[in-house]
Design an enzyme around this catalytic site. Structure first.
Site, mmCIF file in Angstrom:
data_model
loop_
_atom_site.group_PDB
_atom_site.id
_atom_site.type_symbol
_atom_site.label_atom_id
_atom_site.label_comp_id
_atom_site.label_asym_id
_atom_site.label_seq_id
_atom_site.Cartn_x
_atom_site.Cartn_y
_atom_site.Cartn_z
ATOM 1 N N TYR A 93 -10.021 2.965 -16.575
ATOM 2 C CA TYR A 93 -9.988 3.601 -15.332
ATOM 3 C C TYR A 93 -11.288 4.403 -14.978
ATOM 4 C CZ TYR A 93 -8.099 6.034 -11.241
ATOM 5 O OH TYR A 93 -7.912 6.685 -9.928
ATOM 6 N N SER A 97 0.736 -1.368 -0.065
ATOM 7 C CA SER A 97 0.057 0.159 -0.023
ATOM 8 C C SER A 97 0.812 1.218 -0.003
ATOM 9 C CB SER A 97 -0.860 0.089 0.968
ATOM 10 O OG SER A 97 -1.985 -0.889 1.274
ATOM 11 N N ALA A 101 -4.918 -2.372 -4.876
ATOM 12 C CA ALA A 101 -5.886 -1.582 -5.756
ATOM 13 C C ALA A 101 -5.628 -1.687 -7.209
ATOM 14 C CB ALA A 101 -5.735 -0.093 -5.227
ATOM 15 N N LYS A 115 -11.818 10.824 -9.210
ATOM 16 C CA LYS A 115 -10.382 11.673 -8.636
ATOM 17 C C LYS A 115 -10.697 13.092 -9.497
ATOM 18 C CE LYS A 115 -7.852 8.176 -7.168
ATOM 19 N NZ LYS A 115 -7.737 8.451 -5.726
ATOM 20 N N ARG A 150 2.002 -1.206 -8.632
ATOM 21 C CA ARG A 150 1.331 -2.376 -8.314
ATOM 22 C C ARG A 150 1.038 -2.600 -6.770
ATOM 23 N NH1 ARG A 150 -0.143 -6.585 -10.796
ATOM 24 N NH2 ARG A 150 1.162 -6.262 -12.751
HETATM 25 P P1 NAD Z 1 -4.389 -0.049 -1.660
HETATM 26 O O1 NAD Z 1 -5.491 -1.325 -1.879
HETATM 27 O O2 NAD Z 1 -3.192 -0.680 -0.799
HETATM 28 O O3 NAD Z 1 -5.200 0.968 -0.835
HETATM 29 C C1 NAD Z 1 -6.511 1.324 -0.945
HETATM 30 C C2 NAD Z 1 -7.091 1.492 0.353
HETATM 31 O O4 NAD Z 1 -8.496 2.020 0.334
HETATM 32 C C3 NAD Z 1 -7.100 0.315 1.319
HETATM 33 O O5 NAD Z 1 -6.376 0.175 2.272
HETATM 34 C C4 NAD Z 1 -8.585 -0.152 1.762
HETATM 35 O O6 NAD Z 1 -8.738 -0.650 2.892
HETATM 36 C C5 NAD Z 1 -8.987 1.430 1.504
HETATM 37 N N1 NAD Z 1 -10.635 1.368 1.524
HETATM 38 C C6 NAD Z 1 -11.365 1.148 0.458
HETATM 39 N N2 NAD Z 1 -12.773 1.359 0.890
HETATM 40 C C7 NAD Z 1 -12.598 1.666 2.357
HETATM 41 C C8 NAD Z 1 -13.492 2.153 3.307
HETATM 42 N N3 NAD Z 1 -14.909 2.052 2.978
HETATM 43 N N4 NAD Z 1 -13.133 2.876 4.208
HETATM 44 C C9 NAD Z 1 -11.897 2.942 4.566
HETATM 45 N N5 NAD Z 1 -10.662 2.702 3.933
HETATM 46 C C10 NAD Z 1 -11.121 2.090 2.657
HETATM 47 O O7 NAD Z 1 -4.018 0.405 -2.886
HETATM 48 P P2 NAD Z 1 -3.297 1.938 -2.981
HETATM 49 O O8 NAD Z 1 -2.649 1.814 -4.380
HETATM 50 O O9 NAD Z 1 -2.255 2.219 -2.085
HETATM 51 O O10 NAD Z 1 -4.225 3.091 -2.876
HETATM 52 C C11 NAD Z 1 -4.237 4.293 -2.095
HETATM 53 C C12 NAD Z 1 -4.420 5.370 -2.895
HETATM 54 O O11 NAD Z 1 -3.662 5.749 -3.859
HETATM 55 C C13 NAD Z 1 -5.864 5.350 -3.634
HETATM 56 O O12 NAD Z 1 -6.744 6.587 -3.409
HETATM 57 C C14 NAD Z 1 -5.489 5.148 -5.043
HETATM 58 O O13 NAD Z 1 -6.579 5.792 -5.924
HETATM 59 C C15 NAD Z 1 -4.316 5.947 -5.015
HETATM 60 N N6 NAD Z 1 -3.355 5.917 -6.279
HETATM 61 C C16 NAD Z 1 -2.977 4.577 -6.625
HETATM 62 C C17 NAD Z 1 -2.266 4.470 -7.596
HETATM 63 C C18 NAD Z 1 -1.757 3.117 -7.989
HETATM 64 O O14 NAD Z 1 -1.215 2.725 -9.232
HETATM 65 N N7 NAD Z 1 -1.651 2.090 -7.246
HETATM 66 C C19 NAD Z 1 -1.644 5.723 -8.376
HETATM 67 C C20 NAD Z 1 -2.281 6.890 -8.168
HETATM 68 C C21 NAD Z 1 -2.911 6.809 -7.068
HETATM 69 O O1 0WE Z 2 -6.811 4.619 -7.932
HETATM 70 C C1 0WE Z 2 -6.451 3.482 -8.435
HETATM 71 C C2 0WE Z 2 -7.116 2.379 -8.046
HETATM 72 C C3 0WE Z 2 -8.557 2.375 -8.144
HETATM 73 C C4 0WE Z 2 -9.331 1.119 -7.811
HETATM 74 C C5 0WE Z 2 -9.158 -0.153 -7.960
HETATM 75 C C6 0WE Z 2 -9.912 -1.210 -7.621
HETATM 76 C C7 0WE Z 2 -9.414 -2.738 -7.814
HETATM 77 C C8 0WE Z 2 -10.247 -3.581 -6.694
HETATM 78 C C9 0WE Z 2 -10.566 1.424 -7.419
HETATM 79 N N1 0WE Z 2 -11.472 0.112 -7.242
HETATM 80 C C10 0WE Z 2 -11.047 -0.885 -7.300
HETATM 81 N N2 0WE Z 2 -11.926 -1.645 -6.894
HETATM 82 C C11 0WE Z 2 -11.545 -3.081 -6.695
HETATM 83 O O2 0WE Z 2 -12.455 -4.083 -6.497
HETATM 84 N N3 0WE Z 2 -5.152 3.447 -9.144
HETATM 85 C C12 0WE Z 2 -4.739 4.628 -9.703
HETATM 86 C C13 0WE Z 2 -4.496 2.265 -9.783
HETATM 87 C C14 0WE Z 2 -5.063 1.895 -11.136
HETATM 88 O O3 0WE Z 2 -6.229 1.336 -11.112
HETATM 89 C C15 0WE Z 2 -6.716 1.211 -12.538
HETATM 90 C C16 0WE Z 2 -5.471 1.594 -13.186
HETATM 91 C C17 0WE Z 2 -4.608 2.189 -12.307
HETATM 92 C C18 0WE Z 2 -3.366 2.928 -12.583
HETATM 93 C C19 0WE Z 2 -7.601 0.491 -13.256
HETATM 94 C C20 0WE Z 2 -7.702 0.552 -14.549
HETATM 95 C C21 0WE Z 2 -6.648 1.238 -15.208
HETATM 96 C C22 0WE Z 2 -5.794 1.751 -14.569
#
Ligand code: NAD
Ligand code: 0WE
Length: 266
Positions: free
Chosen positions: A157, A18, A197, A164, A194
């Site tokens: 997305y 995370s 999410a 967002k 990776r």
């Molecule tokens: P992650 O899955 O580790 O984190 C997502 C978190 O959201 C989890 O800890 C989950 O428990 C929490 N969550 C979901 N529903 C919830 C609820 N009802 N109450 C409280 N918490 C809840 O994935 P991540 O990639 O670390 O995502 C963290 C943030 O970063 C998100 O906002 C995501 O959109 C953003 N982000 C991710 C990426 C990426 O590529 N991974 C890129 C840019 C931004």
């Molecule tokens: O914000 C995100 C994650 C968004 C996300 C991902 C999941 C997977 C599991 C929101 N909801 C869910 N629900 C689930 O059940 N990112 C920026 C990572 C991400 O997600 C994508 C991306 C990227 C980058 C989805 C499609 C295309 C690109």
């Protein structure tokens, strides 16, 4: 030890991958005290692991789908740190999986859209409401995580791009609303990483491969790099910065057509 004696509430830890885990790690490294939150009993174990590793003061339930859960959580924060906190990290995003695979117009539904906006965007405002008094006491700040999909289109997305965009607008409205209380509000826009999410997203591997061909740095970014940028925005070094979206994306957002893609086509 940039943040010795400072106090932060960190949401969004679900695994060691995370982004919130890396932010908590950076805050802990700089001497900060932490309260970590989890949304459900299913996730609690992972957050307990983080709490042990980062010597967190408390682990509290906070399901952002519920006002009651948020209120109960911040009542406990107030109980522990009654004279204020220095920051709240919002690292939460969610849309039902069926919204994130396929043609945008086809797959997007009213219910999917409502859930995505509630959990991924409104929840930041809800956390701001619940922490306002505590943040005001120490001129603290709020930080959220966003993604380029708010501005330009990426396959699948979909409704998360809408959520967002709403989240980023909330950063600006909150910054103006809370500025008079001395509270700053910012976001980090991270490149693809990776994490949980990202798991289950069709062709995420391919996205990472293409991303490193487009970015000026010719690579993907790491959780630790987001952690360090988050640390900066949450620190006194960023005392003049509010309403800002800081890209931590190896420069992706600055490029329209990359040199590498031109070469591949020859
Ligand atoms: P992650 O899955 O580790 O984190 C997502 C978190 O959201 C989890 O800890 C989950 O428990 C929490 N969550 C979901 N529903 C919830 C609820 N009802 N109450 C409280 N918490 C809840 O994935 P991540 O990639 O670390 O995502 C963290 C943030 O970063 C998100 O906002 C995501 O959109 C953003 N982000 C991710 C990426 C990426 O590529 N991974 C890129 C840019 C931004
Ligand atoms: O914000 C995100 C994650 C968004 C996300 C991902 C999941 C997977 C599991 C929101 N909801 C869910 N629900 C689930 O059940 N990112 C920026 C990572 C991400 O997600 C994508 C991306 C990227 C980058 C989805 C499609 C295309 C690109």
């Amino acid at each position: 030890m940039l943040l010795q004696g400072q106090r932060f509430v960190v949401t969004g830890i679900a695994s060691k991958l995370s982004i919130a885990w890396a932010i908590a790690e950076a805050l802990h490294r700089e001497g900060a005290s932490l309260i970590l939150t989890y949304p459900s009993d299913k996730i609690k174990k992972r957050v307990d692991m983080a709490a042990e590793q980062f010597d967190a003061d408390l682990v509290l339930e906070c399901d952002v789908a519920s006002d009651e859960s948020i209120e109960t959580c911040f009542a406990a924060v107030r109980e522990h740190w009654g004279d204020g906190i220095d920051g709240v990290v919002h690292a939460i995003g969610f849309a039902p999986m069926d919204q994130l695979n396929g043609d945008f117009t086809e797959v997007t539904t009213r219910e999917g859209s409502q859930i995505a906006h509630d959990i991924s965007a409104y929840s930041f405002v809800a956390l701001a409401k619940a922490s306002r008094d505590l943040l005001a006491m120490r001129h603290g700040s709020l930080l959220t995580l966003t993604y380029e999909g708010s501005i330009s289109v990426l396959p699948n997305y979909n409704v998360m791009g809408m959520a967002k965009a709403s989240l980023e607008a909330s950063v600006r409205y909150l910054a103006t609303s809370l500025g008079a209380d001395g509270i700053r509000v910012n976001a980090v826009s991270a490149g693809p990483i990776r994490t949980l999410a990202a798991s289950g997203i069709k062709s995420f591997r391919k996205m990472l491969d293409i991303n490193e061909k487009i970015t000026p740095l010719q690579r993907n970014i790491t959780q630790a790099e987001v952690g360090n940028a988050a640390l900066f925005l949450l620190s006194p070094w960023a005392s003049g910065i509010t309403g800002e979206i800081l890209f931590v994306d190896a420069g992706f957002n600055t490029v329209a057509i990359s040199e590498q893609l031109m070469l591949d086509d020859e």
